[in-house]
Design a protein around this motif. Sequence first.
Motif, mmCIF file in Angstrom:
data_model
loop_
_atom_site.group_PDB
_atom_site.id
_atom_site.type_symbol
_atom_site.label_atom_id
_atom_site.label_comp_id
_atom_site.label_asym_id
_atom_site.label_seq_id
_atom_site.Cartn_x
_atom_site.Cartn_y
_atom_site.Cartn_z
ATOM 1 N N GLY A 3 9.979 -8.642 2.097
ATOM 2 C CA GLY A 3 8.627 -8.247 1.779
ATOM 3 C C GLY A 3 8.309 -9.036 0.111
ATOM 4 N N THR A 43 11.686 -1.920 2.143
ATOM 5 C CA THR A 43 10.602 -2.607 1.636
ATOM 6 C C THR A 43 9.686 -2.896 2.992
ATOM 7 N N GLY A 44 8.501 -3.623 2.846
ATOM 8 C CA GLY A 44 7.894 -4.417 3.819
ATOM 9 C C GLY A 44 8.343 -5.495 3.996
ATOM 10 N N ILE A 71 8.525 1.704 4.125
ATOM 11 C CA ILE A 71 7.063 1.212 3.420
ATOM 12 C C ILE A 71 6.826 -0.028 4.620
ATOM 13 N N CYS A 72 5.510 0.316 5.366
ATOM 14 C CA CYS A 72 4.819 -0.734 6.215
ATOM 15 C C CYS A 72 6.063 -1.069 7.043
ATOM 16 N N TYR A 73 6.599 -2.461 7.063
ATOM 17 C CA TYR A 73 7.618 -2.943 7.964
ATOM 18 C C TYR A 73 8.918 -1.880 8.007
ATOM 19 N N CYS A 75 8.630 1.383 7.432
ATOM 20 C CA CYS A 75 8.323 2.300 8.402
ATOM 21 C C CYS A 75 8.307 2.226 9.769
ATOM 22 N N HIS A 122 -1.238 -4.581 8.026
ATOM 23 C CA HIS A 122 -0.355 -4.684 9.018
ATOM 24 C C HIS A 122 -1.037 -5.046 10.309
ATOM 25 N N GLN A 158 2.465 3.560 6.353
ATOM 26 C CA GLN A 158 2.106 2.137 6.879
ATOM 27 C C GLN A 158 1.448 1.265 5.859
ATOM 28 N N HIS A 160 0.632 0.327 1.590
ATOM 29 C CA HIS A 160 1.426 0.046 0.413
ATOM 30 C C HIS A 160 1.128 0.803 -0.959
#
Length: 341
Positions: A3, A43-44, A71-73, A75, A122, A158, A160
Amino acid sequence: FGGQYNQLIARRVREHHVYCEIMPWNKPIEEIKAKNPKGIIFTGGPNSVYDEKSPHCDPAIFELGVPVLGICYGCQLMAYTLGGKVGNANEKSEYGKTEVTFNTESKLMKGIDEKEICWMSHTDFVTELPEGFRIIGKTATCPAAAIECPEKGFYGVQFHPEVNHTPKGTNMIHNFLYEVCGCSGDWTMTNYIEDQIQKIREQVGDGKALCALSGGVDSSVVAALVSKAIGKQLTCVFVDHGLMRKNEGDEVEAAFANMFDSHFVRANAQERFLSKLKGVTDPETKRKTIGEEFIRVFEDEAKKIGKVDFLVQGTIYPDVIESGLGDSAVIKSHHNVGGLP
């Protein structure tokens, strides 16, 4: 996990007076465990978790008994690894400021309003939760914008929280650090400096140290730290290669020859470098030529000093990431080690 915001997440953690380190996704579980972490943040990243080539961490990380915030990815990866499902959002992908409705009873959402603006970016999302998880945040198009399994300390968002476009995001990171992980928040740069000086004194003892000082932030900071720690036991060799800004060599000399209680040597090697670079036009060849000649000049100066026990080198954190993650795109040879024989 690749990320682009990994540095920013680390910065937000440090702003809350908590120490942290960035590690690549494939760091062996034994090394992570040896750090005795209070918590882990995923991290994402730009990949899809269901793609075989995407980065996946060792599932044993969820058995360490340590809270995890994805976070993001990160998650999606947590949900996917623990038995949930992740799908492509297709036309429902979100990008930009998005209103999220939260369950404010969650530890992660302490002090957060029921509706907050968050920054989304996303194309995939969690379509089915793993066992033991529940939804604590949703948007009009993303049913699982935030999830939790409080019994295990697992949380995922999902969006940031680290960016300014999520105004209450820093509160959420604070909640993870303090409410979930139980961090004490006593880490500051001042403490860090004192700790490092003490460690350097213990490591060097009555030995001698040699530092290659360029005048850049990396070597200047480490030279200052080591100088504070061991004084005259340190010799700083400043190689002036003639490629600096106007008067910069004199400024480096003025700072280190007068402000610090260590030996300072200036090697005026402008002619050596310029003659080596004569006729060289390729940038990569220039880098390697400069790196090679730097070592040769440094060797010549080091021989005059005699026996030395320690070599001092400073590196800024992004360089550690650039060199150590393995997945970073290489734009040019690494400046600290690019041309070194």
